[in-house]
Design a protein around this motif. Structure first.
Motif, PDB file in Angstrom:
ATOM      1  N   TYR A   1       0.867  -1.175   0.000  1.00 14.74           N
ATOM      2  CA  TYR A   1       0.000   0.000   0.000  1.00 14.74           C
ATOM      3  C   TYR A   1       0.910   1.234   0.000  1.00 14.74           C
ATOM      4  CZ  TYR A   1      -3.906  -3.046   1.347  1.00 14.74           C
ATOM      5  OH  TYR A   1      -4.871  -4.017   1.388  1.00 14.74           O
ATOM      6  N   SER A   2       1.497   1.522  -1.151  1.00 12.17           N
ATOM      7  CA  SER A   2       2.600   2.477  -1.187  1.00 12.17           C
ATOM      8  C   SER A   2       2.463   3.419  -2.368  1.00 12.17           C
ATOM      9  CB  SER A   2       3.923   1.721  -1.276  1.00 12.17           C
ATOM     10  OG  SER A   2       4.000   1.077  -2.546  1.00 12.17           O
ATOM     11  N   TRP A   3       3.509   4.252  -2.534  1.00 10.40           N
ATOM     12  CA  TRP A   3       3.539   5.208  -3.635  1.00 10.40           C
ATOM     13  C   TRP A   3       3.488   4.510  -4.979  1.00 10.40           C
ATOM     14  CZ3 TRP A   3       7.332   5.194  -7.349  1.00 10.40           C
ATOM     15  CH2 TRP A   3       8.445   4.393  -7.084  1.00 10.40           C
ATOM     16  N   VAL A   4       3.968   3.272  -5.074  1.00 15.02           N
ATOM     17  CA  VAL A   4       3.919   2.537  -6.340  1.00 15.02           C
ATOM     18  C   VAL A   4       2.464   2.306  -6.756  1.00 15.02           C
ATOM     19  CG1 VAL A   4       4.469   0.348  -7.480  1.00 15.02           C
ATOM     20  CG2 VAL A   4       6.136   1.415  -5.957  1.00 15.02           C
ATOM     21  N   LEU A   5       1.631   1.981  -5.782  1.00 19.46           N
ATOM     22  CA  LEU A   5       0.220   1.724  -6.057  1.00 19.46           C
ATOM     23  C   LEU A   5      -0.571   3.020  -6.203  1.00 19.46           C
ATOM     24  CD1 LEU A   5      -2.016  -0.488  -6.258  1.00 19.46           C
ATOM     25  CD2 LEU A   5      -2.329  -0.209  -3.795  1.00 19.46           C
ATOM     26  N   PHE A   6      -0.337   3.970  -5.294  1.00 18.30           N
ATOM     27  CA  PHE A   6      -1.176   5.165  -5.234  1.00 18.30           C
ATOM     28  C   PHE A   6      -0.672   6.324  -6.084  1.00 18.30           C
ATOM     29  CE2 PHE A   6      -2.002   3.190  -0.980  1.00 18.30           C
ATOM     30  CZ  PHE A   6      -3.321   2.850  -1.224  1.00 18.30           C
ATOM     31  N   ILE A   7       0.585   6.298  -6.520  1.00 21.36           N
ATOM     32  CA  ILE A   7       1.132   7.390  -7.325  1.00 21.36           C
ATOM     33  C   ILE A   7       1.590   6.902  -8.700  1.00 21.36           C
ATOM     34  CG2 ILE A   7       2.986   9.090  -7.512  1.00 21.36           C
ATOM     35  CD1 ILE A   7       2.787   9.585  -4.565  1.00 21.36           C
ATOM     36  N   LEU A   8       2.496   5.909  -8.706  1.00 15.31           N
ATOM     37  CA  LEU A   8       3.040   5.453  -9.986  1.00 15.31           C
ATOM     38  C   LEU A   8       1.952   4.894 -10.901  1.00 15.31           C
ATOM     39  CD1 LEU A   8       5.453   4.932 -11.805  1.00 15.31           C
ATOM     40  CD2 LEU A   8       5.778   2.727 -10.653  1.00 15.31           C
ATOM     41  N   LEU A   9       1.081   4.037 -10.375  1.00 14.87           N
ATOM     42  CA  LEU A   9       0.069   3.407 -11.229  1.00 14.87           C
ATOM     43  C   LEU A   9      -0.872   4.433 -11.867  1.00 14.87           C
ATOM     44  CD1 LEU A   9      -1.135   0.836 -12.391  1.00 14.87           C
ATOM     45  CD2 LEU A   9      -2.535   0.629 -10.324  1.00 14.87           C
ATOM     46  N   PRO A  10      -1.454   5.381 -11.119  1.00 15.65           N
ATOM     47  CA  PRO A  10      -2.320   6.367 -11.789  1.00 15.65           C
ATOM     48  C   PRO A  10      -1.573   7.266 -12.770  1.00 15.65           C
ATOM     49  CG  PRO A  10      -2.104   6.868  -9.443  1.00 15.65           C
ATOM     50  CD  PRO A  10      -1.538   5.518  -9.647  1.00 15.65           C
ATOM     51  N   VAL A  11      -0.296   7.576 -12.486  1.00 18.48           N
ATOM     52  CA  VAL A  11       0.464   8.421 -13.414  1.00 18.48           C
ATOM     53  C   VAL A  11       0.684   7.698 -14.738  1.00 18.48           C
ATOM     54  CG1 VAL A  11       2.708   9.476 -13.860  1.00 18.48           C
ATOM     55  CG2 VAL A  11       1.580   9.852 -11.677  1.00 18.48           C
ATOM     56  N   VAL A  12       1.118   6.439 -14.697  1.00 18.28           N
ATOM     57  CA  VAL A  12       1.353   5.717 -15.958  1.00 18.28           C
ATOM     58  C   VAL A  12       0.038   5.436 -16.679  1.00 18.28           C
ATOM     59  CG1 VAL A  12       3.543   4.729 -15.185  1.00 18.28           C
ATOM     60  CG2 VAL A  12       1.424   3.455 -14.770  1.00 18.28           C
ATOM     61  N   LEU A  13      -1.054   5.295 -15.923  1.00 22.14           N
ATOM     62  CA  LEU A  13      -2.363   5.174 -16.565  1.00 22.14           C
ATOM     63  C   LEU A  13      -2.680   6.456 -17.326  1.00 22.14           C
ATOM     64  CD1 LEU A  13      -5.166   4.028 -17.147  1.00 22.14           C
ATOM     65  CD2 LEU A  13      -5.858   4.717 -14.836  1.00 22.14           C
ATOM     66  N   GLY A  14      -2.446   7.597 -16.689  1.00 21.35           N
ATOM     67  CA  GLY A  14      -2.684   8.872 -17.354  1.00 21.35           C
ATOM     68  C   GLY A  14      -1.822   9.040 -18.594  1.00 21.35           C
ATOM     69  N   ILE A  15      -0.572   8.574 -18.523  1.00 22.35           N
ATOM     70  CA  ILE A  15       0.321   8.650 -19.686  1.00 22.35           C
ATOM     71  C   ILE A  15      -0.242   7.823 -20.841  1.00 22.35           C
ATOM     72  CG2 ILE A  15       2.589   7.937 -20.556  1.00 22.35           C
ATOM     73  CD1 ILE A  15       3.727   8.744 -17.811  1.00 22.35           C
ATOM     74  N   ALA A  16      -0.728   6.626 -20.530  1.00 24.12           N
ATOM     75  CA  ALA A  16      -1.306   5.767 -21.569  1.00 24.12           C
ATOM     76  C   ALA A  16      -2.545   6.416 -22.183  1.00 24.12           C
ATOM     77  CB  ALA A  16      -1.657   4.405 -20.984  1.00 24.12           C
TER      78      ALA A  16
ATOM     79  N   PRO B   1      -6.226  13.265  -9.561  1.00 27.08           N
ATOM     80  CA  PRO B   1      -5.311  14.294 -10.079  1.00 27.08           C
ATOM     81  C   PRO B   1      -4.050  13.713 -10.713  1.00 27.08           C
ATOM     82  CG  PRO B   1      -6.097  14.910  -7.901  1.00 27.08           C
ATOM     83  CD  PRO B   1      -6.505  13.487  -8.116  1.00 27.08           C
ATOM     84  N   LEU B   2      -3.597  12.557 -10.216  1.00 28.61           N
ATOM     85  CA  LEU B   2      -2.392  11.949 -10.777  1.00 28.61           C
ATOM     86  C   LEU B   2      -2.658  11.358 -12.160  1.00 28.61           C
ATOM     87  CD1 LEU B   2      -0.961  10.273  -7.558  1.00 28.61           C
ATOM     88  CD2 LEU B   2       0.012  12.210  -8.813  1.00 28.61           C
ATOM     89  N   ILE B   3      -3.860  10.845 -12.377  1.00 32.83           N
ATOM     90  CA  ILE B   3      -4.233  10.398 -13.727  1.00 32.83           C
ATOM     91  C   ILE B   3      -4.209  11.591 -14.679  1.00 32.83           C
ATOM     92  CG2 ILE B   3      -6.104   9.470 -15.151  1.00 32.83           C
ATOM     93  CD1 ILE B   3      -6.960   7.790 -12.745  1.00 32.83           C
ATOM     94  N   PHE B   4      -4.758  12.706 -14.227  1.00 34.13           N
ATOM     95  CA  PHE B   4      -4.764  13.923 -15.038  1.00 34.13           C
ATOM     96  C   PHE B   4      -3.332  14.412 -15.292  1.00 34.13           C
ATOM     97  CE2 PHE B   4      -4.973  18.594 -15.399  1.00 34.13           C
ATOM     98  CZ  PHE B   4      -5.781  18.689 -16.526  1.00 34.13           C
ATOM     99  N   PHE B   5      -2.482  14.326 -14.271  1.00 27.85           N
ATOM    100  CA  PHE B   5      -1.078  14.732 -14.434  1.00 27.85           C
ATOM    101  C   PHE B   5      -0.388  13.890 -15.504  1.00 27.85           C
ATOM    102  CE2 PHE B   5       3.393  13.911 -13.275  1.00 27.85           C
ATOM    103  CZ  PHE B   5       3.906  15.195 -13.395  1.00 27.85           C
TER     104      PHE B   5
END
Length: 308
Positions: free
Chosen positions: A35-50, A95-99
């Motif tokens: 339950y970490s930044w990999v799940l809550f930050i990295l995953l939504p960011v790379v989803l937004g990139i895709a 917001p991270l998906i949007f980022f």
């Protein structure tokens, strides 16, 4: 609505979002991600990139964010996650998906990347998550945080009276703080089996108003380590079972009773807990808010009991 549903990019954004989130959820339940930044930050960011790499950006975010909300709410229905947890997670990941979407759009703008709607290509941004999640989990890069939450209130009663009213509570029934209207566990009663060092005190909980029938409750079992009537009641938490909150642990519960202004008592309640949730800058204030609301509810009930 028909135009939106007929849009190919919109439909693919839904599919890609489902694939990304399903991977994250599967990793979580298989024990391959914390339950970490990999799940809550990295995953939504790379989803937004895709999502941002796709053409026809008109409806993309609607598809991705709408699907994200629906998937998280779907976890609540069978009791895999609490409504409160979902509500707290959305302001972080949306917001991270949007980022990530904006980042991808900027890269395309400078001709560093071409638009595509091929699902096989859109899944490439998921690779960093697939690598970082198990690496972080097995290397155990995040340590368990230990946090203390303290609440104080003065009662117009003697320390002995306050001590007698709080050591064992048959029924807790007071006005509930707002988080308990979601699924913050509600204390029901606390039973003191033996009033002596080594004695056990068990607190029972039920789920909040919007909880599933079998979700959100549980017990906390405490062992008395220090006790003096009207002075201190200190306990170690030796067992707890608050369903759905595997990332939280409880270490110690303390009550201090201090005489003030004649016959009044200042009651200090301290809860020491552990958490594996990261990033800490986001989760810790929310955790403390939830525990303080538990304290406030107990204090409100104590006020009623003392008046009786």
């Amino acid at each position: 609505m028909k135009a939106i549903l007929a849009d190919r990019s919109f439909r693919i954004s839904i599919l890609v979002t489902l694939l990304f989130l399903s991977t994250g959820i599967a990793f979580l339940f298989l024990g391959l991600v914390n339950y970490s930044w990999v799940l809550f930050i990295l995953l939504p960011v790379v989803l937004g990139i895709a999502i941002g790499a796709m053409p026809n950006k008109k409806y993309l975010l609607w598809g991705a964010i709408g699907t994200t909300v629906i998937v998280l709410l779907a976890l609540y229905t069978p009791g895999l996650s609490g409504l409160l947890c979902i509500v707290m997670t959305l302001p972080l990941i949306v917001p991270l998906i949007f980022f990530g979407y904006v980042l991808s759009h900027l890269v395309k703008r400078y001709d560093r990347m071409k638009s595509t709607d091929r699902v096989s290509v859109l899944l490439l941004p998921l690779i960093p998550f697939l690598i970082a999640a198990p690496a972080e989990h097995f290397l155990k890069t995040d340590q368990e945080a230990i946090i203390e939450v303290r609440t104080e209130q003065v009662f117009p009663y003697t320390p002995e009276q306050v001590y007698d009213a709080i050591k064992s509570v048959d029924t807790l029934d007071a006005e509930k703080p707002f988080l308990m209207h979601f699924d913050l566990p509600i204390p029901v009663k606390c039973v003191l089996e033996k009033e002596a060092v080594g004695g056990l005190r068990t607190c029972y909980f039920k789920g909040g108003k919007l909880s599933n029938a079998d979700f959100g409750g549980g017990t906390i079992v405490e062992k008395i380590t220090e006790l003096e009537r009207g002075k201190v009641l200190k306990m170690d938490v030796i067992d707890y079972n608050l369903i759905g909150r595997k990332w939280l642990g409880f270490k110690e519960a303390i009550y201090y009773f201090d005489a003030v202004e004649g016959k009044a008592c200042k009651l200090t309640r301290i809860t020491t807990y552990t958490s594996v949730l990261t990033p800490r800058w986001y989760w810790e204030p929310l955790e403390k808010l939830g525990i303080r609301q538990e304290h406030d509810y107990v204090f409100a009930n104590l006020t009623k009991d003392l008046k009786r």
